[in-house]
Design an enzyme around this catalytic site. Structure first.
Site, PDB file in Angstrom:
ATOM      1  N   GLU A 251       4.143  83.518 -25.262  1.00 15.48           N
ATOM      2  CA  GLU A 251       3.643  82.235 -25.747  1.00 15.48           C
ATOM      3  C   GLU A 251       2.435  82.485 -26.646  1.00 15.48           C
ATOM      4  O   GLU A 251       1.671  83.428 -26.429  1.00 15.48           O
ATOM      5  CB  GLU A 251       3.230  81.330 -24.582  1.00 15.48           C
ATOM      6  CG  GLU A 251       4.347  80.998 -23.604  1.00 15.48           C
ATOM      7  CD  GLU A 251       5.382  80.063 -24.190  1.00 15.48           C
ATOM      8  OE1 GLU A 251       5.129  79.528 -25.307  1.00 15.48           O
ATOM      9  OE2 GLU A 251       6.440  79.872 -23.577  1.00 15.48           O
ATOM     10  N   ASP A 276      22.461  69.502 -22.829  1.00 21.15           N
ATOM     11  CA  ASP A 276      21.130  69.236 -22.288  1.00 21.15           C
ATOM     12  C   ASP A 276      20.078  69.275 -23.386  1.00 21.15           C
ATOM     13  O   ASP A 276      19.092  68.529 -23.344  1.00 21.15           O
ATOM     14  CB  ASP A 276      20.794  70.260 -21.203  1.00 21.15           C
ATOM     15  CG  ASP A 276      19.457  69.965 -20.528  1.00 21.15           C
ATOM     16  OD1 ASP A 276      19.320  68.871 -19.951  1.00 21.15           O
ATOM     17  OD2 ASP A 276      18.554  70.812 -20.592  1.00 21.15           O
TER      18      ASP A 276
END
Length: 342
Positions: A251, A276
């Site tokens: 990240e 989804d």
């Protein structure tokens, strides 16, 4: 065309016009919202006039004109006046309510305009032919083999040609992909089915999945190597009730790449992952502006980055770069997703 009964709602004694708003809301939510906002503003004006009359009643005590009959007709006048004022220019309260509540209408932008992916009627749906799956000829051969006369020789040939079909098992998709071409040819038909009427271009979905998984060579897996089929790196937060896998991911924090442990959603198939993903964008208000540019691949990728889908500062540019890769160009006959002209 507006229902004539709605126009009757401009007379405060006629409730039929208000009931007609329920029917109008099924066809034109924006127009019905504006009518309801005006009715609410008229109630506000009626209360304001009522308070003003009460203040004036103090000075009219003992006046022979201040009778119950005069008050009755005065109240009727005030109610109709409030409806008429709200139906014209009004105080601006109805306009404020329309701007605020339009953000909560499915398929509408904050300014009241329909999203690019919104379908108001059958005429708005795509009329192009459904793309044929590359696996269709193979499936047809399996069906023909099952329909052949039941004999030992025929059964043996059918089992040799298509053991999965005879056994009743669905074709198994790879847990990892050997090449970008295999990745696109396998997943593009699934993306087309999952996109449906969302307006999201299937090629953009495959390009994003390629970025998240390294063209299917770096799939998210559990500790035992069980596949998660997670193509879009969607994390398993409190809103997710399904299975999950925990892995170490990169990240970007303040522009710097950091290693973090995180839980990601696990699906039963790649198609579940595509579906989804579409639901994830449609159900999250932060991606409303992203879906508004669903028919503009470059802008869609840029807004996806701005909305905070990923912490990589070059996320949107990377998706657009992948759209020009030869693997996608070959699978789609050399066509790239068209940009809408503004």
């Amino acid at each position: 065309m507006q229902d004539n009964r709605i126009a009757q709602a401009q007379v405060y004694t006629d409730l039929q016009g208000l009931n007609a708003l329920k029917t109008e809301a099924r066809h034109d939510k924006q127009a019905a919202l504006r009518q309801v906002a005006k009715q609410f503003e008229s109630l506000f004006l009626a209360e304001m006039l009522k308070s003003m009359r009460k203040a004036g009643d103090v000075l009219s005590e003992g006046n022979y004109m201040n009778s119950q009959q005069s008050k009755f007709y005065r109240d009727m006048f005030d109610k109709q006046l409030s409806v008429t004022l709200a139906g014209n220019q009004g105080t601006g309260l109805a306009d404020v309510m329309v701007r605020q509540l339009s953000q909560q209408i499915p398929g509408m932008q904050p300014d009241g305009q329909p999203l690019a992916a919104h379908r108001a009627s059958l005429a708005d749906y795509r009329r192009s032919a459904i793309p044929v799956s590359p696996q269709l000829p193979e499936q047809l051969n399996r069906v023909r083999a099952l329909e052949a006369p039941s004999s030992v020789a025929t059964d043996t040939a059918a089992q040799a040609a298509a053991p999965e079909a005879v056994a009743g098992d669905a074709p198994t998709l790879p847990a990892r992909f050997d090449s970008p071409e295999q990745f696109v040819q396998t997943l593009l038909p699934l993306a087309r089915r999952a996109a449906g009427d969302s307006g999201i271009d299937p090629q953009v979905m495959v390009a994003q999945a390629a970025l998240e998984t390294g063209w299917g060579k770096h799939m998210i897996e559990g500790e035992g190597g069980q596949p998660s089929h997670n193509l879009f790196g969607i994390k398993a937060d409190a809103r997710w009730a399904g299975g999950s896998v925990a892995i170490t991911t990169t990240e970007y924090r303040n522009g710097l790449p950091l290693k973090e442990q995180a839980d990601f959603r696990a699906y039963g198939s790649y198609e579940d992952s595509f579906r989804d993903y579409v639901d994830f964008l449609q159900s999250n208000p932060r991606y409303r502006d992203v879906l508004a540019a669903a028919d503009q691949p470059r802008e869609f990728a840029r807004r996806l980055q701005q909305a905070g889908y990923a912490t990589d500062p070059a996320y949107g540019q990377k998706i657009h770069s992948i759209l020009g890769r030869s693997a996608l160009m070959t699978a789609t006959g050399g066509e790239t997703p068209p940009e809408r002209e503004e």
